[in-house]
Scaffold this motif. Structure first.
Motif, mmCIF file in Angstrom:
data_model
loop_
_atom_site.group_PDB
_atom_site.id
_atom_site.type_symbol
_atom_site.label_atom_id
_atom_site.label_comp_id
_atom_site.label_asym_id
_atom_site.label_seq_id
_atom_site.Cartn_x
_atom_site.Cartn_y
_atom_site.Cartn_z
ATOM 1 N N ASP A 30 -4.920 -7.792 21.419
ATOM 2 C CA ASP A 30 -6.349 -7.467 21.407
ATOM 3 C C ASP A 30 -6.850 -7.448 19.968
ATOM 4 O O ASP A 30 -7.884 -8.031 19.641
ATOM 5 C CB ASP A 30 -6.598 -6.096 22.052
ATOM 6 C CG ASP A 30 -6.358 -6.091 23.543
ATOM 7 O OD1 ASP A 30 -6.573 -7.136 24.181
ATOM 8 O OD2 ASP A 30 -5.935 -5.040 24.070
ATOM 9 N N VAL A 31 -6.096 -6.767 19.112
ATOM 10 C CA VAL A 31 -6.507 -6.558 17.716
ATOM 11 C C VAL A 31 -5.330 -6.849 16.793
ATOM 12 O O VAL A 31 -4.234 -6.318 16.986
ATOM 13 C CB VAL A 31 -6.977 -5.106 17.495
ATOM 14 C CG1 VAL A 31 -7.316 -4.871 16.026
ATOM 15 C CG2 VAL A 31 -8.161 -4.770 18.383
ATOM 16 N N ILE A 32 -5.546 -7.692 15.789
ATOM 17 C CA ILE A 32 -4.594 -7.833 14.683
ATOM 18 C C ILE A 32 -5.270 -7.288 13.429
ATOM 19 O O ILE A 32 -6.369 -7.731 13.061
ATOM 20 C CB ILE A 32 -4.161 -9.289 14.458
ATOM 21 C CG1 ILE A 32 -3.274 -9.767 15.608
ATOM 22 C CG2 ILE A 32 -3.395 -9.418 13.135
ATOM 23 C CD1 ILE A 32 -2.775 -11.205 15.455
ATOM 24 N N VAL A 33 -4.634 -6.327 12.804
ATOM 25 C CA VAL A 33 -5.134 -5.725 11.568
ATOM 26 C C VAL A 33 -4.307 -6.271 10.416
ATOM 27 O O VAL A 33 -3.072 -6.195 10.441
ATOM 28 C CB VAL A 33 -5.020 -4.186 11.606
ATOM 29 C CG1 VAL A 33 -5.586 -3.585 10.322
ATOM 30 C CG2 VAL A 33 -5.731 -3.620 12.830
ATOM 31 N N VAL A 34 -4.967 -6.794 9.408
ATOM 32 C CA VAL A 34 -4.276 -7.289 8.221
ATOM 33 C C VAL A 34 -4.478 -6.264 7.106
ATOM 34 O O VAL A 34 -5.611 -6.015 6.688
ATOM 35 C CB VAL A 34 -4.811 -8.666 7.792
ATOM 36 C CG1 VAL A 34 -3.968 -9.222 6.638
ATOM 37 C CG2 VAL A 34 -4.797 -9.640 8.961
ATOM 38 N N GLY A 35 -3.392 -5.679 6.649
ATOM 39 C CA GLY A 35 -3.466 -4.666 5.590
ATOM 40 C C GLY A 35 -2.900 -3.337 6.047
ATOM 41 O O GLY A 35 -3.364 -2.785 7.045
ATOM 42 N N GLY A 36 -1.918 -2.825 5.311
ATOM 43 C CA GLY A 36 -1.254 -1.582 5.701
ATOM 44 C C GLY A 36 -1.482 -0.445 4.732
ATOM 45 O O GLY A 36 -0.582 0.368 4.486
ATOM 46 N N GLY A 37 -2.700 -0.361 4.186
ATOM 47 C CA GLY A 37 -3.068 0.794 3.385
ATOM 48 C C GLY A 37 -3.847 1.786 4.230
ATOM 49 O O GLY A 37 -3.824 1.734 5.465
ATOM 50 N N ALA A 38 -4.561 2.677 3.582
ATOM 51 C CA ALA A 38 -5.303 3.721 4.297
ATOM 52 C C ALA A 38 -6.254 3.128 5.322
ATOM 53 O O ALA A 38 -6.304 3.568 6.480
ATOM 54 C CB ALA A 38 -6.079 4.573 3.290
ATOM 55 N N THR A 39 -7.004 2.118 4.928
ATOM 56 C CA THR A 39 -8.007 1.545 5.822
ATOM 57 C C THR A 39 -7.363 0.849 7.011
ATOM 58 O O THR A 39 -7.720 1.092 8.170
ATOM 59 C CB THR A 39 -8.905 0.562 5.054
ATOM 60 O OG1 THR A 39 -9.469 1.221 3.913
ATOM 61 C CG2 THR A 39 -10.027 0.058 5.939
ATOM 62 N N GLY A 40 -6.411 -0.037 6.742
ATOM 63 C CA GLY A 40 -5.770 -0.769 7.818
ATOM 64 C C GLY A 40 -5.022 0.128 8.778
ATOM 65 O O GLY A 40 -5.088 -0.048 10.009
ATOM 66 N N LEU A 41 -4.308 1.104 8.250
ATOM 67 C CA LEU A 41 -3.567 2.023 9.110
ATOM 68 C C LEU A 41 -4.518 2.847 9.966
ATOM 69 O O LEU A 41 -4.264 3.078 11.152
ATOM 70 C CB LEU A 41 -2.671 2.922 8.263
ATOM 71 C CG LEU A 41 -1.467 2.217 7.625
ATOM 72 C CD1 LEU A 41 -0.841 3.080 6.548
ATOM 73 C CD2 LEU A 41 -0.433 1.845 8.674
ATOM 74 N N GLY A 42 -5.615 3.288 9.366
ATOM 75 C CA GLY A 42 -6.606 4.030 10.136
ATOM 76 C C GLY A 42 -7.180 3.197 11.268
ATOM 77 O O GLY A 42 -7.343 3.673 12.402
ATOM 78 N N VAL A 43 -7.481 1.924 10.978
ATOM 79 C CA VAL A 43 -8.020 1.022 11.992
ATOM 80 C C VAL A 43 -7.001 0.805 13.109
ATOM 81 O O VAL A 43 -7.337 0.824 14.301
ATOM 82 C CB VAL A 43 -8.422 -0.326 11.352
ATOM 83 C CG1 VAL A 43 -8.731 -1.369 12.425
ATOM 84 C CG2 VAL A 43 -9.629 -0.139 10.435
#
Length: 547
Positions: A30-43
């Motif tokens: 459904d969702v792929i998030v690129v980025g494992g910092g605060a923003t990406g992890l929160g998303v």
């Protein structure tokens, strides 16, 4: 190569198992998030908590970049209030309260003292901070107070006494940024999400209509390449946000302008207080903090516009000199270069306006949410304190873009992994996981051995980091799982051989891997020092006995 057998175990947060899940997946995400910092992890947490099939990909380790290099403050932003950004302060104060509520093992109320050398400043800042209290409403921590000279001297015994008129005490939050990042990743996994570190996105998949349908990615540990489909792709890459935007549309202008913040770490004797020192306006107009953190003192920060981004930014000599010289104006004991135990730099992903600017004061601290014609959703700007609200806004938008079934945000009252009352010991940052580490030490007494005489951390914590926190390198353990690199880089260098041996035994890795890891980590750690340091034999622990 990493041994899959060595990674077998009961932990839900396991890289080998996550890789198998993407290999077996045929239906897409459904969702792929690129980025494992605060923003990406929160998303990713928000998406998984709503029940969406969620995958997060991070090119390095979780929180490797900006998100492990903050001033460690959970705050509404006194500076932003002074600039008139009332809506941002309102939002941040509410999120500050929710963070304390949902992650009490990592977030705590921190008293801040502003020494005043003029009665006018004391009144001016006192009124402003009373407004700050009022804006927090039910999320207020404690009441701001105006204090006399003697009380300030008791609270901050090392503050410069000459000319001191009094001061103000107010309350904000402090936290461990990298530890929160790991716990958010674990929370996402508990909600069914898949998260992979050292997994680099190097392209976007598009349909005939030009709409994004997924990503091309490479497992940096094995070299394997993947095409992963998704209903919506979210660009949450922080200071690297422009890179993914360029993959989508090569000719577009940069969206982000990085600004570098530098911190130096000193021995706790420079402050000798549980209260933090805050100078809201230094002689050159900047803000200075001296904050007690993990039995040390964190001093910063700078605000230097840069033209490019890096995973491992380097502190500039001017920044180091500014921090030491400015801190010396307010402390009885003047810090010098030889006192610095570690220095680190982080890049803030500031959302820049279309026109060019060289002043970070003109760049918004609020987050920006943008949807490209291709359907790529980009979230940037913001700060650690507001990560949850940024994620909520992002997934609300992603629902529309990906035509996902409508589901309400579920994170306002979601306990972060490790949720527990804080304890007066160094294992407190593990929250409820601390018992698992104690169990390891009880089962294997050799794991009780300390890694270094100056720190309480034990061999059991290395095993835990590998088995339950997806640590893959010495740097992962000593920089972001234990924070030693950020506290005392020389001690981190001394710990490296023992950490490498323990990791190799738990991951099924070779002696050559250990040697390469120790060499590369020593080179990296020397970038956190002002003078080069050659490693010494670690006499505190015999790695061969605890591996």
């Amino acid at each position: 190569m990493y041994s899959k057998a060595a990674e077998a175990g009961g932990s839900i947060f396991n890289r080998g198992k996550f890789v198998e899940r993407i290999q077996q997946d045929t239906a897409g995400w459904d969702v792929i998030v690129v980025g494992g910092g605060a923003t990406g992890l929160g998303v990713a947490v928000d998406a998984a908590a709503r029940g969406y099939k969620t995958l997060l990909l991070e090119q390095a380790d979780f929180a490797k970049g900006t998100s492990s290099r903050s001033t460690k403050l959970v705050h509404g932003g006194v500076r932003y209030l002074a600039q008139g950004d009332v809506s941002l302060v309102y939002e941040a104060l509410r999120e500050r309260g929710l963070l304390l509520q949902n992650a009490p093992h990592l977030v705590r109320v921190q008293p801040f003292v502003i020494p005043s050398y003029s009665l006018f400043n004391q009144g001016f800042y006192g009124i402003g901070l009373k407004v700050y209290d009022w804006m927090a409403g039910k999320y207020r921590f404690k009441k701001t107070e105006l204090l006399g000279r003697k009380t300030i001297n008791k609270l901050l015994p090392t503050v410069e006494p000459n000319g001191l008129k009094g001061g103000i005490i107010y309350y904000d939050g402090q936290f461990d940024d990298a530890r929160l990042a790991i716990n958010l990743a674990q929370t996402c996994a508990e909600k069914g999400g898949v998260l992979l570190n050292y997994f680099k996105v190097n392209g976007l998949l598009k349909g005939e209509n030009g709409k994004i349908s997924g990503v091309k990615a490479k497992d940096l540990e094995t070299g394997s390449e993947y095409e992963l489909s998704a209903k919506v792709v979210i660009n949450a890459t922080g200071v690297f946000v422009n890179d993914l935007l360029q993959m989508d549309k090569p000719a577009q202008d940069p969206l982000v302008r990085p600004s570098q913040g530098v911190h130096v770490v000193l021995d706790k004797s420079f402050l000798q207080s549980d209260a933090a020192l805050m100078i809201p306006k230094t002689p050159d107009g900047r803000v200075l903090f001296a904050v007690p953190w993990h039995d040390h003192v964190l001093v910063g920060t700078t605000d230097t516009p840069l033209e490019s981004s890096s995973l491992e930014p380097t502190a500039l000599e001017d920044e180091i000199s500014f921090i030491l010289n400015t801190a010396g104006q307010y402390l009885v004991r003047k810090p010098v270069r030889e006192d610095v135990l570690s220095v680190f730099a982080g890049l803030r992903p500031l959302a820049a306006p279309a026109k060019g600017t060289n002043s970070t004061k003109e760049i918004s601290r609020s987050h920006k949410l943008i949807v490209a014609d291709s359907g790529l959703v980009t979230i940037t700007g913001g700060k650690w304190t507001t990560y949850r609200k940024m994620a909520e806004d992002t997934i609300d938008e992603a629902i529309k873009v990906g035509q996902l079934p409508l589901k309400a945000c579920a994170t306002a009252n979601l306990h972060v992994h490790g949720f527990a009352k804080p304890q007066p010991e160094h294992l407190s940052v593990y929250g409820s996981d601390a018992q698992g580490i104690r169990n390891l030490m009880n089962q294997r007494p050799e794991l009780q051995q300390k890694l270094h005489a100056l720190f309480p951390n034990t061999a059991a914590e290395v095993v835990w980091a590998v088995q339950h926190e997806m640590a893959r390198t010495i740097e992962d353990v000593l920089a972001r799982r234990m924070r030693i690199l950020f506290l005392n880089a020389k001690a981190a260098i001394d710990m490296a051989p023992a950490v490498a041996s323990i990791m190799a035994a738990n991951l099924g890795l070779s002696e050559a891997w250990q040697q390469n890891q120790v060499k590369s980590f020593t080179e990296l750690a020397n970038q956190y020092l002002l003078t080069p340091y050659a490693p010494v034999d670690n006499k505190d622990i015999r790695a061969s006995k605890v591996a």
